[in-house]
Design a protein around this motif. Structure first.
Motif, PDB file in Angstrom:
ATOM      1  N   ARG A 256      -1.509  52.215 -83.521  1.00  0.00           N
ATOM      2  CA  ARG A 256      -0.440  51.585 -82.753  1.00  0.00           C
ATOM      3  C   ARG A 256      -0.364  52.172 -81.347  1.00  0.00           C
ATOM      4  O   ARG A 256      -0.142  51.452 -80.363  1.00  0.00           O
ATOM      5  N   GLY A 257      -0.583  53.486 -81.223  1.00  0.00           N
ATOM      6  CA  GLY A 257      -0.580  54.112 -79.905  1.00  0.00           C
ATOM      7  C   GLY A 257      -1.675  53.553 -79.008  1.00  0.00           C
ATOM      8  O   GLY A 257      -1.445  53.278 -77.822  1.00  0.00           O
ATOM      9  N   LEU A 258      -2.874  53.372 -79.552  1.00  0.00           N
ATOM     10  CA  LEU A 258      -3.973  52.798 -78.773  1.00  0.00           C
ATOM     11  C   LEU A 258      -3.674  51.351 -78.392  1.00  0.00           C
ATOM     12  O   LEU A 258      -3.963  50.921 -77.266  1.00  0.00           O
ATOM     13  N   MET A 259      -3.093  50.598 -79.316  1.00  0.00           N
ATOM     14  CA  MET A 259      -2.793  49.190 -79.025  1.00  0.00           C
ATOM     15  C   MET A 259      -1.688  49.061 -77.984  1.00  0.00           C
ATOM     16  O   MET A 259      -1.694  48.135 -77.172  1.00  0.00           O
ATOM     17  N   ASP A 260      -0.742  49.992 -77.975  1.00  0.00           N
ATOM     18  CA  ASP A 260       0.278  49.994 -76.922  1.00  0.00           C
ATOM     19  C   ASP A 260      -0.341  50.309 -75.568  1.00  0.00           C
ATOM     20  O   ASP A 260       0.185  49.898 -74.522  1.00  0.00           O
ATOM     21  N   LEU A 261      -1.477  51.034 -75.558  1.00  0.00           N
ATOM     22  CA  LEU A 261      -2.174  51.344 -74.317  1.00  0.00           C
ATOM     23  C   LEU A 261      -2.949  50.140 -73.789  1.00  0.00           C
ATOM     24  O   LEU A 261      -3.235  50.066 -72.592  1.00  0.00           O
ATOM     25  N   GLY A 262      -3.264  49.197 -74.677  1.00  0.00           N
ATOM     26  CA  GLY A 262      -4.012  48.015 -74.250  1.00  0.00           C
ATOM     27  C   GLY A 262      -5.215  47.675 -75.109  1.00  0.00           C
ATOM     28  O   GLY A 262      -5.904  46.698 -74.859  1.00  0.00           O
ATOM     29  N   TRP A 263      -5.471  48.493 -76.144  1.00  0.00           N
ATOM     30  CA  TRP A 263      -6.566  48.197 -77.059  1.00  0.00           C
ATOM     31  C   TRP A 263      -6.182  47.036 -77.972  1.00  0.00           C
ATOM     32  O   TRP A 263      -5.012  46.848 -78.301  1.00  0.00           O
ATOM     33  N   THR A 264      -7.181  46.264 -78.381  1.00  0.00           N
ATOM     34  CA  THR A 264      -6.944  45.283 -79.432  1.00  0.00           C
ATOM     35  C   THR A 264      -7.181  45.948 -80.790  1.00  0.00           C
ATOM     36  O   THR A 264      -7.818  47.011 -80.882  1.00  0.00           O
ATOM     37  N   ALA A 265      -6.652  45.308 -81.840  1.00  0.00           N
ATOM     38  CA  ALA A 265      -6.860  45.849 -83.186  1.00  0.00           C
ATOM     39  C   ALA A 265      -8.342  45.875 -83.531  1.00  0.00           C
ATOM     40  O   ALA A 265      -8.825  46.806 -84.197  1.00  0.00           O
ATOM     41  N   GLY A 266      -9.089  44.865 -83.057  1.00  0.00           N
ATOM     42  CA  GLY A 266     -10.519  44.827 -83.310  1.00  0.00           C
ATOM     43  C   GLY A 266     -11.244  45.989 -82.672  1.00  0.00           C
ATOM     44  O   GLY A 266     -12.156  46.583 -83.263  1.00  0.00           O
ATOM     45  N   ALA A 267     -10.859  46.352 -81.445  1.00  0.00           N
ATOM     46  CA  ALA A 267     -11.495  47.471 -80.762  1.00  0.00           C
ATOM     47  C   ALA A 267     -11.204  48.786 -81.470  1.00  0.00           C
ATOM     48  O   ALA A 267     -12.097  49.621 -81.653  1.00  0.00           O
ATOM     49  N   ALA A 268      -9.951  48.988 -81.877  1.00  0.00           N
ATOM     50  CA  ALA A 268      -9.583  50.219 -82.579  1.00  0.00           C
ATOM     51  C   ALA A 268     -10.329  50.345 -83.895  1.00  0.00           C
ATOM     52  O   ALA A 268     -10.814  51.424 -84.257  1.00  0.00           O
ATOM     53  N   THR A 269     -10.438  49.236 -84.621  1.00  0.00           N
ATOM     54  CA  THR A 269     -11.152  49.259 -85.903  1.00  0.00           C
ATOM     55  C   THR A 269     -12.645  49.504 -85.698  1.00  0.00           C
ATOM     56  O   THR A 269     -13.260  50.302 -86.419  1.00  0.00           O
ATOM     57  N   LEU A 270     -13.235  48.840 -84.706  1.00  0.00           N
ATOM     58  CA  LEU A 270     -14.670  48.976 -84.454  1.00  0.00           C
ATOM     59  C   LEU A 270     -15.029  50.410 -84.089  1.00  0.00           C
ATOM     60  O   LEU A 270     -15.996  50.984 -84.620  1.00  0.00           O
ATOM     61  N   VAL A 271     -14.264  51.032 -83.188  1.00  0.00           N
ATOM     62  CA  VAL A 271     -14.554  52.409 -82.769  1.00  0.00           C
ATOM     63  C   VAL A 271     -14.306  53.384 -83.914  1.00  0.00           C
ATOM     64  O   VAL A 271     -15.090  54.320 -84.129  1.00  0.00           O
ATOM     65  N   ARG A 272     -13.249  53.154 -84.661  1.00  0.00           N
ATOM     66  CA  ARG A 272     -12.952  54.030 -85.806  1.00  0.00           C
ATOM     67  C   ARG A 272     -14.100  54.019 -86.812  1.00  0.00           C
ATOM     68  O   ARG A 272     -14.542  55.068 -87.291  1.00  0.00           O
ATOM     69  N   VAL A 273     -14.596  52.835 -87.123  1.00  0.00           N
ATOM     70  CA  VAL A 273     -15.681  52.703 -88.090  1.00  0.00           C
ATOM     71  C   VAL A 273     -16.982  53.270 -87.527  1.00  0.00           C
ATOM     72  O   VAL A 273     -17.751  53.932 -88.249  1.00  0.00           O
TER      73      VAL A 273
ATOM     74  N   GLY B 227      -6.924  55.961 -70.406  1.00  0.00           N
ATOM     75  CA  GLY B 227      -5.634  56.443 -69.947  1.00  0.00           C
ATOM     76  C   GLY B 227      -5.019  57.382 -70.959  1.00  0.00           C
ATOM     77  O   GLY B 227      -5.710  57.962 -71.809  1.00  0.00           O
ATOM     78  N   THR B 228      -3.731  57.516 -70.890  1.00  0.00           N
ATOM     79  CA  THR B 228      -2.993  58.441 -71.756  1.00  0.00           C
ATOM     80  C   THR B 228      -2.192  57.657 -72.785  1.00  0.00           C
ATOM     81  O   THR B 228      -1.489  56.702 -72.443  1.00  0.00           O
TER      82      THR B 228
ATOM     83  N   ALA C  89      -1.342  62.111 -75.210  1.00  0.00           N
ATOM     84  CA  ALA C  89      -2.699  62.571 -75.494  1.00  0.00           C
ATOM     85  C   ALA C  89      -3.699  61.650 -74.816  1.00  0.00           C
ATOM     86  O   ALA C  89      -3.457  60.445 -74.700  1.00  0.00           O
ATOM     87  N   PRO C  90      -4.831  62.185 -74.353  1.00  0.00           N
ATOM     88  CA  PRO C  90      -5.857  61.321 -73.751  1.00  0.00           C
ATOM     89  C   PRO C  90      -6.425  60.370 -74.804  1.00  0.00           C
ATOM     90  O   PRO C  90      -6.524  60.718 -75.976  1.00  0.00           O
ATOM     91  N   TRP C  91      -6.840  59.195 -74.370  1.00  0.00           N
ATOM     92  CA  TRP C  91      -7.291  58.166 -75.304  1.00  0.00           C
ATOM     93  C   TRP C  91      -8.465  58.626 -76.152  1.00  0.00           C
ATOM     94  O   TRP C  91      -8.534  58.313 -77.342  1.00  0.00           O
ATOM     95  N   TRP C  92      -9.391  59.414 -75.536  1.00  0.00           N
ATOM     96  CA  TRP C  92     -10.577  59.834 -76.275  1.00  0.00           C
ATOM     97  C   TRP C  92     -10.236  60.791 -77.411  1.00  0.00           C
ATOM     98  O   TRP C  92     -10.902  60.786 -78.465  1.00  0.00           O
ATOM     99  N   ALA C  93      -9.207  61.610 -77.224  1.00  0.00           N
ATOM    100  CA  ALA C  93      -8.792  62.524 -78.291  1.00  0.00           C
ATOM    101  C   ALA C  93      -8.211  61.745 -79.465  1.00  0.00           C
ATOM    102  O   ALA C  93      -8.480  62.051 -80.633  1.00  0.00           O
ATOM    103  N   VAL C  94      -7.402  60.731 -79.150  1.00  0.00           N
ATOM    104  CA  VAL C  94      -6.823  59.896 -80.205  1.00  0.00           C
ATOM    105  C   VAL C  94      -7.924  59.166 -80.967  1.00  0.00           C
ATOM    106  O   VAL C  94      -7.905  59.073 -82.202  1.00  0.00           O
ATOM    107  N   VAL C  95      -8.928  58.673 -80.232  1.00  0.00           N
ATOM    108  CA  VAL C  95     -10.037  57.947 -80.862  1.00  0.00           C
ATOM    109  C   VAL C  95     -10.836  58.866 -81.780  1.00  0.00           C
ATOM    110  O   VAL C  95     -11.222  58.470 -82.896  1.00  0.00           O
ATOM    111  N   LEU C  96     -11.099  60.097 -81.343  1.00  0.00           N
ATOM    112  CA  LEU C  96     -11.850  61.036 -82.176  1.00  0.00           C
ATOM    113  C   LEU C  96     -11.114  61.358 -83.469  1.00  0.00           C
ATOM    114  O   LEU C  96     -11.710  61.382 -84.551  1.00  0.00           O
TER     115      LEU C  96
END
Length: 336
Positions: free
Chosen positions: A39-56, A224-225, A233-240
């Motif tokens: 939800r934090g990433l999507m509030d930053l501007g990510w789509t659900a598809g992008a968050a799922t793709l990077v997570r996987v 972004g943050t 938190a920086p976006w890359w830290a949340v993604v990791l």
């Protein structure tokens, strides 16, 4: 076949039960964090598809080498169980994650997860239709309790605004979670948990990538943050953290837990994920449930517990652990 006595069983079952519960709690905590981070990433501007793709993608990269090592050269297990791996990736990974992230765009994290965790009711229905395990009256009563709790959770009677779209996405995640419990609890294919998790991640990554390239799955990233309530938190830290902790760790621990506890007990213990998700959403997003939602959540959990207690196979969790596995020919691919 020799009869096992309590003296010979107890030393074996206790560690298996204890380690299974430990793995289940680790999986619940790490799974529960995903909704708030997504939800934090999507509030930053990510789509659900992008968050799922990077997570996987991150989880697949982390698990690939360990999954191959765990296989120990037994590639025939992969060839024999390719349908199970593809089904696991499509439903338990890609479907469950994507639909859950879509749901949290329209619903509070805890509400979306509670709808998803009606999955044990679906598992009982599947066992009835597929294997003829007719549910007991207690099971049907538990389903009714869970439905009543869902009505309160969504504040239907209070005239609250209902997101039909969010509910539908959460129901899709529920189907994915049902497949997750059914397939991860099946150890007849011989696949090590690391290998099944890695194969499922690679399968899901292929499916999501094809959908993104075809334009079916909208994918938008942003830098972004990420702003949470107590910190940023920086976006890359949340993604990791999203990829390593809430995907790699959670799926491996979840498979290990379900193979020790079984799908039935495993899905029961996994309800602790609802509590973990609610606490993370409260701490990170400031999503505090109201009294009506708390009451509904308790009814949903109680209903699922009653459903589990009403199942016919294995009267107690201990019996399900003591039941020896059947010896049979090499299993056929699991069809879902």
């Amino acid at each position: 076949m020799a009869t096992l006595t309590h003296d010979t069983i107890a030393p074996t079952v206790a560690p298996r039960l204890g380690s299974g519960l430990a793995f289940a709690l680790v999986a619940s905590a790490s799974f529960g964090l995903s909704g708030s981070l997504g939800r934090g990433l999507m509030d930053l501007g990510w789509t659900a598809g992008a968050a799922t793709l990077v997570r996987v993608a991150i989880a697949a990269a982390v698990l690939l080498i360990p999954g191959i090592i765990a296989l120990r050269g037994r590639w025939e297990l992969v060839r024999r169980s390719w349908a199970t791996i593809v089904a696991y990736g499509a439903f338990a990974v890609a479907g469950a994650q994507l639909f859950y992230f879509m749901a949290v765009q329209h619903l509070p994290v805890s509400v979306a997860l509670l709808i998803e965790y009606l999955a044990p009711v679906v598992v009982v229905l599947f066992m009835w239709l597929r294997h003829g395990h007719r549910p007991t009256r207690l099971t049907l009563g538990g389903a009714g309790i869970a439905f009543a709790g869902l009505v309160l959770l969504l504040d239907v009677l209070g005239g609250g605004e209902i997101s039909i779209v969010g509910i539908l996405w959460a129901l899709g995640a529920m189907v994915g979670a049902s497949v997750y419990f059914i397939l991860s609890g099946d150890d007849s294919n011989g696949l090590p948990p690391l290998t099944l998790a890695a194969g499922g991640m690679l399968s899901a990554l292929a499916i999501l990538s094809i959908a993104a390239l075809a334009g079916v799955l909208p994918v938008t990233f942003a830098t972004g943050t990420v702003e949470f309530v107590p910190f940023a938190a920086p976006w890359w830290a949340v993604v990791l953290v999203l990829g390593i902790v809430t995907a790699s760790v959670s799926y491996v621990a979840g498979i290990a837990a379900n193979r020790r506890l079984g799908s039935r007990l495993g899905s029961f213990v996994a309800l602790t994920e609802v509590l973990a998700a609610a606490l993370f959403a409260w701490f990170l997003l400031g999503q505090v449930p109201g009294p009506m939602q708390i009451g509904g959540a308790l009814l949903v959990v109680a209903g699922v517990v009653v459903v589990k207690l009403g199942e016919r196979p294995a009267e107690t969790p201990l019996e399900s652990l003591l039941e020896p596995p059947a010896v049979s020919d090499p299993p056929a691919p699991v069809a879902v």
